[in-house]
Design a protein around this motif. Structure first.
Motif, PDB file in Angstrom:
ATOM      1  N   PHE A  92       0.778  -1.544  -0.134  1.00 43.95           N
ATOM      2  CA  PHE A  92      -0.090   0.390   0.280  1.00 43.95           C
ATOM      3  C   PHE A  92       0.545   1.621   0.053  1.00 43.95           C
ATOM      4  CE2 PHE A  92      -2.684  -2.862   1.930  1.00 43.95           C
ATOM      5  CZ  PHE A  92      -3.776  -3.574   0.863  1.00 43.95           C
ATOM      6  N   SER A  93       1.997   1.261  -0.112  1.00 46.48           N
ATOM      7  CA  SER A  93       2.908   2.600  -0.405  1.00 46.48           C
ATOM      8  C   SER A  93       1.982   3.268  -1.442  1.00 46.48           C
ATOM      9  CB  SER A  93       4.453   2.197  -0.637  1.00 46.48           C
ATOM     10  OG  SER A  93       4.837   1.246   0.359  1.00 46.48           O
ATOM     11  N   PRO A  94       2.481   4.766  -0.932  1.00 45.59           N
ATOM     12  CA  PRO A  94       1.722   5.501  -2.306  1.00 45.59           C
ATOM     13  C   PRO A  94       1.837   5.398  -3.342  1.00 45.59           C
ATOM     14  CG  PRO A  94       1.053   5.829   0.041  1.00 45.59           C
ATOM     15  CD  PRO A  94       2.145   5.368   0.066  1.00 45.59           C
ATOM     16  N   GLY A  95       1.712   5.243  -4.520  1.00 40.63           N
ATOM     17  CA  GLY A  95       2.043   5.449  -5.466  1.00 40.63           C
ATOM     18  C   GLY A  95       3.269   4.180  -6.514  1.00 40.63           C
ATOM     19  N   THR A  96       3.351   3.723  -5.449  1.00 37.93           N
ATOM     20  CA  THR A  96       4.085   2.315  -5.886  1.00 37.93           C
ATOM     21  C   THR A  96       3.401   1.037  -6.114  1.00 37.93           C
ATOM     22  OG1 THR A  96       4.742   1.668  -3.833  1.00 37.93           O
ATOM     23  CG2 THR A  96       6.157   3.489  -5.364  1.00 37.93           C
ATOM     24  N   LYS A  97       3.866   0.121  -6.766  1.00 36.70           N
ATOM     25  CA  LYS A  97       3.397  -0.957  -6.918  1.00 36.70           C
ATOM     26  C   LYS A  97       4.784  -2.394  -6.191  1.00 36.70           C
ATOM     27  CE  LYS A  97       2.042  -2.388 -10.992  1.00 36.70           C
ATOM     28  NZ  LYS A  97       1.662  -2.301 -12.286  1.00 36.70           N
ATOM     29  N   LEU A  98       3.659  -3.549  -5.935  1.00 35.44           N
ATOM     30  CA  LEU A  98       5.422  -4.355  -6.032  1.00 35.44           C
ATOM     31  C   LEU A  98       5.854  -5.523  -7.781  1.00 35.44           C
ATOM     32  CD1 LEU A  98       3.318  -7.270  -3.201  1.00 35.44           C
ATOM     33  CD2 LEU A  98       5.380  -5.142  -2.870  1.00 35.44           C
ATOM     34  N   GLU A 102       8.102  -9.991  -6.411  1.00 37.06           N
ATOM     35  CA  GLU A 102       7.389 -10.026  -5.016  1.00 37.06           C
ATOM     36  C   GLU A 102       6.415 -10.109  -5.245  1.00 37.06           C
ATOM     37  OE1 GLU A 102      10.361  -5.890  -3.531  1.00 37.06           O
ATOM     38  OE2 GLU A 102       8.449  -5.286  -4.590  1.00 37.06           O
ATOM     39  N   GLY A 103       5.473 -10.402  -5.860  1.00 41.36           N
ATOM     40  CA  GLY A 103       3.596  -9.415  -5.966  1.00 41.36           C
ATOM     41  C   GLY A 103       4.147 -12.045  -6.276  1.00 41.36           C
ATOM     42  N   LYS A 104       4.385 -11.844  -7.126  1.00 40.48           N
ATOM     43  CA  LYS A 104       4.350 -13.774  -7.032  1.00 40.48           C
ATOM     44  C   LYS A 104       4.681 -14.369  -5.682  1.00 40.48           C
ATOM     45  CE  LYS A 104       4.672 -14.468 -11.815  1.00 40.48           C
ATOM     46  NZ  LYS A 104       5.378 -15.039 -12.705  1.00 40.48           N
ATOM     47  N   LYS A 150      -5.377  -6.848  -4.090  1.00 39.36           N
ATOM     48  CA  LYS A 150      -3.915  -5.778  -4.813  1.00 39.36           C
ATOM     49  C   LYS A 150      -3.311  -6.406  -5.536  1.00 39.36           C
ATOM     50  CE  LYS A 150      -2.019  -1.383  -4.739  1.00 39.36           C
ATOM     51  NZ  LYS A 150      -0.667  -1.284  -5.062  1.00 39.36           N
ATOM     52  N   VAL A 151      -3.006  -7.402  -4.947  1.00 39.16           N
ATOM     53  CA  VAL A 151      -1.653  -7.573  -5.161  1.00 39.16           C
ATOM     54  C   VAL A 151      -1.961  -8.493  -6.440  1.00 39.16           C
ATOM     55  CG1 VAL A 151      -0.072 -10.001  -4.811  1.00 39.16           C
ATOM     56  CG2 VAL A 151      -0.621  -8.019  -2.664  1.00 39.16           C
ATOM     57  N   LEU A 152      -2.630  -8.821  -6.921  1.00 37.65           N
ATOM     58  CA  LEU A 152      -3.774  -9.626  -8.181  1.00 37.65           C
ATOM     59  C   LEU A 152      -3.862  -8.636  -8.731  1.00 37.65           C
ATOM     60  CD1 LEU A 152      -5.957 -12.137  -6.487  1.00 37.65           C
ATOM     61  CD2 LEU A 152      -3.351 -13.073  -6.748  1.00 37.65           C
ATOM     62  N   LYS A 153      -4.570  -8.357  -8.823  1.00 39.83           N
ATOM     63  CA  LYS A 153      -4.776  -7.168  -9.216  1.00 39.83           C
ATOM     64  C   LYS A 153      -3.370  -6.904 -10.401  1.00 39.83           C
ATOM     65  CE  LYS A 153      -9.551  -4.844  -7.319  1.00 39.83           C
ATOM     66  NZ  LYS A 153      -9.778  -3.816  -6.564  1.00 39.83           N
ATOM     67  N   ASP A 154      -2.470  -6.433  -9.215  1.00 34.32           N
ATOM     68  CA  ASP A 154      -1.261  -5.690  -9.555  1.00 34.32           C
ATOM     69  C   ASP A 154      -0.487  -7.055 -10.911  1.00 34.32           C
ATOM     70  OD1 ASP A 154      -1.278  -3.574  -9.017  1.00 34.32           O
ATOM     71  OD2 ASP A 154       0.195  -4.321  -7.146  1.00 34.32           O
ATOM     72  N   LEU A 155      -1.020  -8.420 -10.486  1.00 33.88           N
ATOM     73  CA  LEU A 155      -0.577 -10.113 -11.180  1.00 33.88           C
ATOM     74  C   LEU A 155      -1.078  -9.870 -12.253  1.00 33.88           C
ATOM     75  CD1 LEU A 155       0.940 -11.568  -8.514  1.00 33.88           C
ATOM     76  CD2 LEU A 155       2.146 -10.504  -9.376  1.00 33.88           C
ATOM     77  N   ARG A 156      -2.575  -9.285 -12.977  1.00 36.05           N
ATOM     78  CA  ARG A 156      -2.858  -9.510 -13.729  1.00 36.05           C
ATOM     79  C   ARG A 156      -2.961  -9.834 -15.142  1.00 36.05           C
ATOM     80  NH1 ARG A 156      -8.332  -5.679 -12.988  1.00 36.05           N
ATOM     81  NH2 ARG A 156      -6.349  -3.171 -13.012  1.00 36.05           N
ATOM     82  N   ALA A 168     -11.048 -15.814 -11.606  1.00 35.24           N
ATOM     83  CA  ALA A 168     -10.949 -16.265 -10.833  1.00 35.24           C
ATOM     84  C   ALA A 168     -11.135 -15.894  -9.444  1.00 35.24           C
ATOM     85  CB  ALA A 168      -9.849 -17.296 -11.315  1.00 35.24           C
ATOM     86  N   ALA A 169     -10.089 -14.123  -9.995  1.00 33.12           N
ATOM     87  CA  ALA A 169     -10.260 -13.438  -8.852  1.00 33.12           C
ATOM     88  C   ALA A 169     -11.202 -13.222  -8.409  1.00 33.12           C
ATOM     89  CB  ALA A 169      -9.116 -12.259  -9.547  1.00 33.12           C
ATOM     90  N   ASN A 170     -11.963 -12.601  -9.067  1.00 36.77           N
ATOM     91  CA  ASN A 170     -14.025 -12.463  -8.306  1.00 36.77           C
ATOM     92  C   ASN A 170     -14.572 -13.193  -7.658  1.00 36.77           C
ATOM     93  OD1 ASN A 170     -13.680 -10.287 -10.018  1.00 36.77           O
ATOM     94  ND2 ASN A 170     -14.268 -10.315 -11.369  1.00 36.77           N
ATOM     95  N   GLU A 171     -14.381 -14.550  -7.777  1.00 33.37           N
ATOM     96  CA  GLU A 171     -14.709 -15.398  -6.832  1.00 33.37           C
ATOM     97  C   GLU A 171     -13.608 -15.333  -5.728  1.00 33.37           C
ATOM     98  OE1 GLU A 171     -16.928 -17.949  -7.344  1.00 33.37           O
ATOM     99  OE2 GLU A 171     -17.655 -16.512  -9.260  1.00 33.37           O
TER     100      GLU A 171
END
Length: 225
Positions: A92-98, A102-104, A150-156, A168-171
């Motif tokens: 949740f660091s503002p303006g950044t993402k994994l 890192e996400g995986k 949020k991690v999953l959204k970044d990995l889609r 699958a993410a929604n389920e």
């Protein structure tokens, strides 16, 4: 002698918050004492116009001071809710993402947390709904499930099929919130008109976690994990 209107205003000023977690004691207590002193001094005047003027000034100044007290101080507890220096909140660091790597890694660790929860559910659930919710990442930030949506959204974009991945993410998310809801309800069912027991709601939460895990497996396959 102070009339009833002035007296009530003095009581209002004296009762201004001085120890709220969101109000700095020193500044608000100074405001209270100042307001009392001002009104006490004005009480010696018997003029009706003077009293109205004093009351109007008090309300204007008092309102501004109270707004300042309420908005310029943040309690330590509130300040640490989104403290991104705490391990586990970096998502949740503002303006950044994994990064993808890192996400995986975080998603893989989240799967481990879910597996541990299911393997030890009987023991963990003895601690009540919050103990289960802690592993789901909805209480505290110690579980790698914290912030996982949020991690999953970044990995889609890394998925083999973004449509299948999104479904699958929604389920997964739906079962996560169902499990969270059942675990939460277990905390209060004994004091409500709802049918069931804490144990029955925790059993329902476990079934939802099992369904959630199946979709996590699908997501992992999409990410080649």
């Amino acid at each position: 002698m102070m009339n009833r209107s002035s007296f009530l205003l003095v009581l209002l000023a004296a009762a201004a918050p001085t120890s709220s977690a969101f109000v700095p004691k020193s500044s608000c207590s100074r405001f209270s004492r100042s307001a009392v002193a001002a009104l006490s001094m004005s009480s010696s005047s018997s003029s009706s116009d003077s009293l109205v003027s004093t009351r109007r000034s008090f309300l204007l100044v008092g309102s501004a001071a109270m707004v300042t007290c309420a908005t310029t101080s943040i309690s330590p507890a509130a300040a640490t809710i989104m403290d991104t220096s705490v391990e586990g909140t970096k998502t949740f660091s503002p303006g950044t993402k994994l990064s993808v790597e890192e996400g995986k890694r975080r998603f893989s660790l989240a799967r481990n947390d879910v597996q541990y929860l299911l393997d030890n559910y009987a023991e963990i659930s003895k601690g009540g709904g919050d103990a289960v919710r802690r592993y789901l990442g909805t209480v505290g930030v110690t579980s790698y499930m914290y912030g996982i949506t949020k991690v999953l959204k970044d990995l889609r974009d890394e998925a083999d099929d973004i449509v299948d991945f999104t479904e699958a993410a929604n389920e997964f998310e739906a079962y996560l919130y169902q499990a969270e809801g059942a675990a939460y309800q277990s905390l209060f069912v004994e004091h409500s008109s709802a049918k069931g027991t804490p144990e029955s709601f925790l059993a329902t939460a476990k079934k939802d976690v099992q369904s959630m895990q199946r979709y996590m497996d699908d997501l992992a396959a999409q990410l080649k994990l």
